[in-house]
Design a protein around this motif. Structure first.
Motif, PDB file in Angstrom:
ATOM      1  N   GLY A  16      28.702 -14.031  -8.117  1.00 24.32           N
ATOM      2  CA  GLY A  16      30.146 -12.495  -7.407  1.00 24.32           C
ATOM      3  C   GLY A  16      30.588 -13.239  -6.446  1.00 24.32           C
ATOM      4  N   GLY A  17      29.761 -12.848  -5.324  1.00 24.37           N
ATOM      5  CA  GLY A  17      30.725 -13.486  -3.637  1.00 24.37           C
ATOM      6  C   GLY A  17      30.887 -14.395  -3.862  1.00 24.37           C
ATOM      7  N   LEU A  39      27.750  -9.997  -1.334  1.00 23.41           N
ATOM      8  CA  LEU A  39      28.480  -9.368  -2.630  1.00 23.41           C
ATOM      9  C   LEU A  39      29.076  -7.955  -2.711  1.00 23.41           C
ATOM     10  CD1 LEU A  39      29.238  -9.820  -5.180  1.00 23.41           C
ATOM     11  CD2 LEU A  39      27.327  -7.748  -5.775  1.00 23.41           C
ATOM     12  N   CYS A  40      28.270  -7.105  -2.081  1.00 24.09           N
ATOM     13  CA  CYS A  40      28.862  -5.905  -1.816  1.00 24.09           C
ATOM     14  C   CYS A  40      29.935  -6.397  -0.562  1.00 24.09           C
ATOM     15  CB  CYS A  40      28.003  -5.255  -0.827  1.00 24.09           C
ATOM     16  SG  CYS A  40      27.040  -4.134  -2.699  1.00 24.09           S
ATOM     17  N   PHE A  41      29.678  -6.810   0.155  1.00 23.69           N
ATOM     18  CA  PHE A  41      30.866  -7.029   1.772  1.00 23.69           C
ATOM     19  C   PHE A  41      32.193  -8.554   1.379  1.00 23.69           C
ATOM     20  CE2 PHE A  41      32.349  -9.022   6.146  1.00 23.69           C
ATOM     21  CZ  PHE A  41      32.240  -8.075   6.480  1.00 23.69           C
ATOM     22  N   THR A  42      31.765  -8.729   0.704  1.00 23.19           N
ATOM     23  CA  THR A  42      32.799 -10.076   0.074  1.00 23.19           C
ATOM     24  C   THR A  42      33.914  -8.997  -0.682  1.00 23.19           C
ATOM     25  OG1 THR A  42      30.809 -10.559  -2.089  1.00 23.19           O
ATOM     26  CG2 THR A  42      31.566 -12.251   0.451  1.00 23.19           C
ATOM     27  N   ALA A  43      33.276  -7.932  -1.397  1.00 20.62           N
ATOM     28  CA  ALA A  43      34.617  -7.415  -2.131  1.00 20.62           C
ATOM     29  C   ALA A  43      34.469  -6.397  -1.116  1.00 20.62           C
ATOM     30  CB  ALA A  43      33.296  -6.312  -3.076  1.00 20.62           C
ATOM     31  N   ALA A  44      33.918  -5.923  -0.534  1.00 16.36           N
ATOM     32  CA  ALA A  44      34.707  -5.090   0.503  1.00 16.36           C
ATOM     33  C   ALA A  44      36.237  -5.880   1.953  1.00 16.36           C
ATOM     34  CB  ALA A  44      33.422  -4.363   1.773  1.00 16.36           C
ATOM     35  N   ALA A  45      35.647  -6.575   1.883  1.00 15.55           N
ATOM     36  CA  ALA A  45      36.666  -7.828   2.351  1.00 15.55           C
ATOM     37  C   ALA A  45      37.613  -7.520   1.556  1.00 15.55           C
ATOM     38  CB  ALA A  45      35.875  -8.796   3.007  1.00 15.55           C
ATOM     39  N   TYR A  46      37.471  -8.168   0.564  1.00 16.64           N
ATOM     40  CA  TYR A  46      38.128  -8.356   0.170  1.00 16.64           C
ATOM     41  C   TYR A  46      39.418  -7.394  -0.576  1.00 16.64           C
ATOM     42  CZ  TYR A  46      41.780  -8.847  -4.282  1.00 16.64           C
ATOM     43  OH  TYR A  46      43.029  -9.539  -5.664  1.00 16.64           O
ATOM     44  N   PHE A  47      39.232  -6.222  -0.342  1.00 19.08           N
ATOM     45  CA  PHE A  47      39.932  -4.833  -0.605  1.00 19.08           C
ATOM     46  C   PHE A  47      40.033  -4.534   0.551  1.00 19.08           C
ATOM     47  CE2 PHE A  47      36.748  -4.276  -4.538  1.00 19.08           C
ATOM     48  CZ  PHE A  47      38.137  -3.969  -5.281  1.00 19.08           C
TER      49      PHE A  47
END
Length: 763
Positions: free
Chosen positions: A411-412, A468-476
């Motif tokens: 996911g990341g 995973l969580c930080f790449t999702a945070a960075a994307y949004f």
């Protein structure tokens, strides 16, 4: 059979050359009949190779048939379409096939000339030392580290190859060392270790050894010993001058073709030199497939760590680890301390954090758990419980740690690809297609998550969850419009804040990026307008602050301090309650994480990085496996040296300061802070996932800005070519280092043998 092989090889060469020379025109007459006829013959031989046993040449005719078939397909397509790159592909296919069947099969040609008499040697008639012939098993047993010797005299023959008939009967046995000492006509005494090899369970290729002596051999002595205590096998006999079978590896051919074509396309292809904004469809399709391949690789990497036939059983685990079981049960029981009570010996210790005392007094304790005021705790982040807790409540089983690492890592990688593509689309759409794809390859390869997927234990689970969580945070965060002139998308701002908080609850180290996020939220609050500033700040800070407050409460409830995550009280390698800070220890991490160059050698593992303590006389923990520093894994990171020149191209002072702050904080300062902060925990390759991709993106931003501002076409083409070469370099170095890290020779000799055979063809 050699005559048939060389005839077929000649036909492959002739047919391929004719196809290549006529890629843009129609073949006619006898030449057409000849080429098509020989193509059909080679294809039929390839099909026969899949069905029949061609012995020594197994796989060789299949390569020829596949290669000439591909040349025919390219010829058929290029008659009506022009493509410089496809023409080059035709040439590379021929070159790769010829290399695979000649250069990479060097040992198989050992007996092609010279008078080599075939002989079968029985171990029952040998001169034995430290062993005996066991009729019940039909051979001689090799057990553990004790070396045995099997000798033969009066051979009086030239020896070109030795095949050892070895049988591994114990599933736990992996490999045994194989040494051969021989005499020859030029000397009376044994030439020691003429053969220096390893026989590996499951690898028939490892049972063959090539020998090159000056003359006839009179005496030969073969020595065997296990690499580890549990290694064992049965030696049943030897064959001298048995032809070494071809070791055809389609993967090797594919890698050569793909990498060569990619570099060529970056240098010469009009498509790869076309701007991203004029080639969006191709870029989107290509980047999708690159991302799919990266995800497939990470899935395969994890699945290879799972024993065969046990994949489904991983979802029915009745036991877990510190995070998947112990923390889950504690939260289900409504408490923060773990359920297991410490032993009386541990409770009675004056200093339970003294590693030496626990060891010498044989104190019963839980390794790498936090011990505080008579209770066990875990210092690992609790955000993954959002997956593990419901799974246990619903199924009654504990979620498998390796599958969790696989899902988090995959996911990341997808989100990282989306982040990179979004950045290019928003700010650097004028870069060439080749630069875009090269950058994508480098950021996916150099992001550091491979060292978690390659060893999917619960240690790596927190890293991959944070990734995973930080790449999702960075994307949004990036797609929220916060860096653009228009008002931000509040739902995306909310999600970025929420996921940023979760990333810290996975991996406290990532709190430095949460600080960056807060700075950027504040910097961009004013442009949201008076009517929306409250909503914006609410979306930006409420989720992050709520999770932060809960983490502080969680810390305080356990250790009486909102800033104490617990590692200080862990029962592990050191007494962290008394650890003294030494400024020099930070340099060890700075060098090994950032600056350590790769070493290239002709023997396994071929590419490695030597860990250095920099001559500092201090205790510094080093985990197993080392890799090169991120700067030498992704060479465009040197682009930071041009940051001053890049900023000059931003005319507006406010935007220049903002850009410098973003790149400086995210790509330089915060990664440096993370690297410096690990002085106490020591070195582990898995930490690279915390900061690597951020460093890479910052460097790309500098280089891509200079590219978009340049008007020099030749410089742009040169930069595209350099990026393509750098991408191939990164793929090779990271690929080998990650593979060796995931499959060490001592624990995974079968996989290490595959890499060894792929590169060290000359052995």
């Amino acid at each position: 059979m050699w005559f048939v092989f060389f005839t077929a090889l000649l036909l492959l060469t002739v047919c391929s050359v004719i196809y290549i020379k006529n890629f843009r025109r129609e073949l006619t007459g006898n030449k057409k009949l000849f080429v098509f006829g020989m193509t059909a013959v080679l294809v039929l031989m390839g099909i026969a190779d899949m069905i029949m046993n061609f012995g020594t040449f197994k796989g060789a005719f299949l390569v020829m048939g596949a290669a000439v078939a591909l040349e025919f397909v390219l010829y058929t397509y290029l008659k009506k379409n022009k493509s410089r790159t496809l023409v080059f592909i035709g040439k590379v296919i021929l070159a790769a096939a010829l290399l695979e069947l000649t250069y990479f099969q060097f040992p198989s040609y050992r007996l092609i000339s010279g008078d080599y008499e075939h002989a079968v040697l029985s171990v029952a008639d040998a001169d034995l030392e430290n062993c005996f012939y066991d009729e019940s098993i039909g051979g001689i047993s090799v057990k553990g580290l004790d070396e045995i010797s099997i000798g033969y005299h009066d051979l009086d023959m030239k020896i070109g190859t030795v095949h050892v008939e070895a049988e591994f009967t114990d599933e736990k046995a992996r490999q045994v060392s194989f040494f051969g000492d021989m005499t020859e006509e030029t000397g009376y005494y044994y030439r020691l270790k003429v053969i220096d090899s390893v026989v590996i369970s499951g690898s028939t290729q490892s049972q063959d050894a090539m020998v090159q002596l000056a003359g006839k051999t009179t005496d030969a002595r073969f020595r065997f010993a296990g690499i580890g205590e549990k290694d064992a096998c049965v030696i049943k006999g030897f064959e001298l001058n048995r032809p070494i079978p071809f070791d055809v590896m389609p993967l090797r051919m594919t890698i050569i073709i793909v990498l060569a074509v990619f570099v060529y396309a970056c240098i010469f292809s009009a498509t790869m030199n076309l701007a991203y904004n004029k080639n969006k469809y191709f870029c989107r399709v290509a980047s999708t497939w690159i991302t799919i391949c990266a995800v497939c690789f990470v899935i395969i990497l994890v699945l290879q760590q799972i024993p065969k036939g046990e994949f489904m059983e991983r979802f029915r685990l009745k036991e877990g680890d510190q995070v998947t079981q112990e923390l889950v049960l504690a939260f289900e029981n409504g408490q923060f301390s773990l359920l297991e009570e410490p032993s009386e010996e541990l409770l009675a210790m004056e200093n339970p954090y003294d590693t030496g005392s626990r060891f010498y007094d044989d104190v019963d304790y839980l390794w790498d758990h936090v011990f505080y005021e008579g209770k066990y705790y875990s210092y690992y982040g609790i955000a993954p419980l959002l997956l593990f807790l419901p799974y246990h409540l619903i199924t009654g089983y504990f979620f498998p740690e390796d599958i969790a690492v696989m899902l988090f890592s995959a996911g990341g990688l997808i989100l990282l690809s989306m982040i990179y593509s979004t950045i290019i689309k928003k700010w650097f759409s004028k870069i060439s297609t080749g630069v875009y794809l090269s950058g994508l390859l480098m950021i996916l390869a150099g992001c550091g998550i491979w060292y978690s997927a390659g060893r999917p234990l619960f240690y790596e689970m927190s890293i991959s969850a944070g990734f995973l969580c930080f790449t999702a945070a960075a994307y949004f965060f990036i797609t929220s419009g916060i860096f653009e002139k228009e008002k931000a998308n509040l739902p995306r701002v909310f999600l970025s804040s929420l996921l940023m908080g979760l990333s810290v609850m996975c991996r406290p180290t990532l709190a430095v990026y949460a600080v960056c996020g807060c700075i950027f939220y504040i910097m961009n609050a004013k442009k949201q307008g008076k009517g929306n500033i409250v909503k914006f700040l609410s979306c930006a800070f409420i989720p992050l602050c709520a999770l932060g407050l809960f983490q502080m409460y969680y810390n305080y409830a356990r250790f009486g301090s909102i800033f104490e995550f617990g590692i200080k009280y862990s029962l592990t390698i050191n007494d962290f309650t008394r650890t003294e800070f030494h400024f020099h220890n930070m340099f060890i991490g700075i060098y090994n994480f950032l600056l350590a160059p790769p070493t290239f050698i002709p023997d396994y593992p071929f590419v490695s990085a030597l860990f250095s303590y920099l001559g500092i006389n201090s205790y510094y923990f080093k985990d197993e496996g080392t890799i090169s520093g991120i700067i030498f894994l992704v060479l465009p990171i040197f682009g930071y040296l041009l940051i001053g020149r890049a900023l000059k191209h931003i005319p507006d002072k406010k935007n220049r300061i903002s850009a410098a702050l973003v790149v400086g904080l995210v790509g330089i300062i915060m990664p440096f802070v993370i690297v410096c902060s690990v002085w106490e925990s020591g070195y582990s390759a898995r930490y690279m996932a915390d900061f690597s991709w951020q460093v890479i993106i910052g460097a790309f931003a500098v280089l891509f800005l200079l590219y978009t501002k340049s008007e020099n076409t030749q410089k742009k083409r040169l930069f595209t070519a350099i990026m393509g070469i750098c991408a191939v370099y990164t793929l090779v170095v990271v690929g080998i280092e990650a593979y060796v890290f995931s499959f060490p020779m001592d624990t995974c000799p079968r996989y290490a043998d595959i890499l060894n055979r792929m590169i060290a063809f000359y052995k």
